[in-house]
Design a protein around this motif. Structure first.
Motif, short mmCIF file in Angstrom:
data_model
loop_
_atom_site.label_atom_id
_atom_site.label_comp_id
_atom_site.label_asym_id
_atom_site.label_seq_id
_atom_site.Cartn_x
_atom_site.Cartn_y
_atom_site.Cartn_z
N PRO A 233 17.57 42.20 115.46
CA PRO A 233 16.61 42.40 116.55
C PRO A 233 15.24 42.79 115.98
N VAL A 234 14.20 42.12 116.41
CA VAL A 234 12.83 42.44 115.99
C VAL A 234 11.99 42.63 117.24
N ASP A 235 10.91 43.38 117.09
CA ASP A 235 10.05 43.64 118.25
C ASP A 235 8.57 43.44 117.94
N ILE B 152 12.34 40.52 124.98
CA ILE B 152 11.00 40.68 125.56
C ILE B 152 11.08 41.55 126.80
N GLU B 153 10.40 42.68 126.75
CA GLU B 153 10.43 43.62 127.87
C GLU B 153 9.30 43.36 128.86
N LYS B 154 8.18 42.82 128.38
CA LYS B 154 7.04 42.54 129.26
C LYS B 154 6.77 41.04 129.27
N GLU B 155 6.96 40.42 130.41
CA GLU B 155 6.78 38.98 130.52
C GLU B 155 5.35 38.56 130.19
N SER B 156 4.40 39.48 130.39
CA SER B 156 3.01 39.16 130.10
C SER B 156 2.78 38.97 128.60
N LYS B 157 3.70 39.49 127.80
CA LYS B 157 3.59 39.38 126.34
C LYS B 157 4.51 38.30 125.78
N LYS B 158 5.14 37.52 126.66
CA LYS B 158 6.17 36.58 126.22
C LYS B 158 5.63 35.53 125.26
N ALA B 159 4.51 34.89 125.60
CA ALA B 159 3.97 33.83 124.75
C ALA B 159 3.60 34.37 123.38
N GLU B 160 2.96 35.53 123.35
CA GLU B 160 2.57 36.15 122.07
C GLU B 160 3.79 36.51 121.25
N PHE C 93 11.28 32.57 106.95
CA PHE C 93 12.57 32.82 106.31
C PHE C 93 13.53 31.64 106.43
N GLY C 94 13.15 30.63 107.18
CA GLY C 94 14.01 29.47 107.33
C GLY C 94 15.26 29.75 108.15
N VAL C 95 15.11 30.59 109.20
CA VAL C 95 16.25 30.95 110.04
C VAL C 95 15.90 30.68 111.50
N GLU C 96 16.90 30.85 112.36
CA GLU C 96 16.69 30.64 113.79
C GLU C 96 15.98 31.85 114.41
N GLY C 97 15.11 31.59 115.35
CA GLY C 97 14.48 32.65 116.14
C GLY C 97 14.81 32.45 117.60
N ARG C 98 15.23 33.49 118.28
CA ARG C 98 15.61 33.38 119.69
C ARG C 98 15.00 34.54 120.47
N SER C 99 14.39 34.23 121.58
CA SER C 99 13.83 35.27 122.44
C SER C 99 14.54 35.25 123.78
N VAL C 100 14.76 36.43 124.33
CA VAL C 100 15.39 36.56 125.65
C VAL C 100 14.61 37.60 126.45
N SER C 101 14.58 37.43 127.73
CA SER C 101 13.92 38.40 128.59
C SER C 101 14.88 39.55 128.88
N SER C 102 14.39 40.75 128.77
CA SER C 102 15.23 41.93 128.98
C SER C 102 15.63 42.06 130.44
N GLU D 10 21.72 46.79 125.67
CA GLU D 10 22.68 45.91 126.35
C GLU D 10 22.32 44.44 126.16
N ASP D 11 21.02 44.16 126.14
CA ASP D 11 20.58 42.77 125.91
C ASP D 11 21.01 42.30 124.52
N ILE D 12 20.88 43.18 123.54
CA ILE D 12 21.29 42.85 122.17
C ILE D 12 22.79 42.62 122.11
N LEU D 13 23.55 43.51 122.74
CA LEU D 13 25.01 43.38 122.72
C LEU D 13 25.48 42.13 123.47
N ASP D 14 24.75 41.73 124.49
CA ASP D 14 25.08 40.48 125.19
C ASP D 14 24.99 39.30 124.22
#
Length: 278
Positions: A8-10, A39-47, A59-68, A74-78
């Motif tokens: 998880p990164v923020d 992502i906790e704030k939808e206004s910051k989603k694009a950034e 790093f040559g890995v997958e990146g995935r974003s989800v809205s909290s 709990e979002d991480i555990l999901d």
């Protein structure tokens, strides 16, 4: 051990300092590595998504974003539960009270709620996030004579085998319990507990195992033993503290997380039916 590692990164460098360790483990074990931004704030989603993909591409890995949905842990555990065999590798970069300084609130809640092994690393704020992968050569298993500490033996041995690393079983004895060094059987008596467990682990799991007996305060002794090492993974169970309702880590685990400067695999004990009813 694990087929996938989720970090998880923020957007902060603090949250990213664990990536070199996760990348080293992934390369050694063949696990897939994914960076997750809740992502906790939808206004910051694009950034947030742009920053995430830049980091993932580097790093040559997958990146995935989800809205909290309201609770980041709990979002991480999901996401962890979405694909079996997933390990969370997370930094403890909380702010505020003493507990959160030792273990960020999100990392704490992931450990507490998941009841699964979690890789936790306390960032220094000074590390080069974009450095090469860090490879683990030693897995350290602290034992203290309790059944709780011994519950992590299989986990530690599994990590040693998966990483082709040496497993070291360590026990820290208070200075007051030192056996008279004049006795001929001094060494044998003092290390009999860890020596027996080391031999048992070596025989059962087929990994290289050694043992150490240290003296003094557990946190200080183990921290000094690991001084200058970055290639060590500590594996140990957590011990709840009833006086702190939010606490998950016992004092030794918290102290090592705070001072040792190495990643740790920790697991909160699962409450028994008797404990729940109490």
């Amino acid at each position: 051990m694990y087929n996938r590692i989720v970090v998880p990164v923020d957007g902060s460098t603090f949250s990213e300092e664990v990536i070199p360790y996760a990348l080293g483990i992934a390369k050694t074990t063949g696990a897939e590595l994914m960076l997750l931004h809740v992502i906790e704030k939808e206004s910051k989603k694009a950034e947030a998504e742009e920053s995430l993909q830049t980091l993932a591409t580097h790093f040559g890995v997958e990146g995935r974003s989800v809205s909290s949905r309201g609770d980041v842990a709990e979002d991480i555990l999901d996401e962890v539960n979405r694909i079996p065999g997933t390990l969370v590798a997370i930094t403890s970069h909380g702010r505020g009270d003493r507990l959160n300084v030792l273990m960020g609130s999100v990392a704490r809640d992931v450990v507490r709620a998941g009841h699964l092994p979690v890789l936790v690393y306390r960032p220094s704020g000074e590390a080069d996030v974009l450095q090469d992968p860090i490879h683990i050569t030693t897995v350290l298993l602290p034992l203290d004579g309790t059944k709780l500490s011994e519950t992590m033996q299989a986990e530690a041995a599994g990590w040693a085998r998966a990483l082709t690393a040496r497993l070291v079983v360590v026990q820290v004895l208070p200075p007051s319990t030192r056996i008279d060094p004049l006795l001929a059987s001094y060494d044998v008596l003092e290390d009999s507990y860890v020596r027996w467990h080391a031999h048992d682990l070596e025989r059962e799991y087929g990994v290289e195992v050694s043992w150490e007996v240290l003296h003094g305060d557990p946190v200080t002794s183990i921290t000094n033993y690991l001084e200058g090492r970055r290639d060590v993974l500590v594996v140990m169970a957590t011990r709840g503290q009833p006086t702190l309702q939010a606490a998950v880590l016992g004092s030794v685990t918290s102290g090592l997380l705070h001072h040792a400067g190495v990643p740790m695999i920790v697991q909160a004990p699962v409450k028994t039916k008797q404990q729940v009813s109490a």
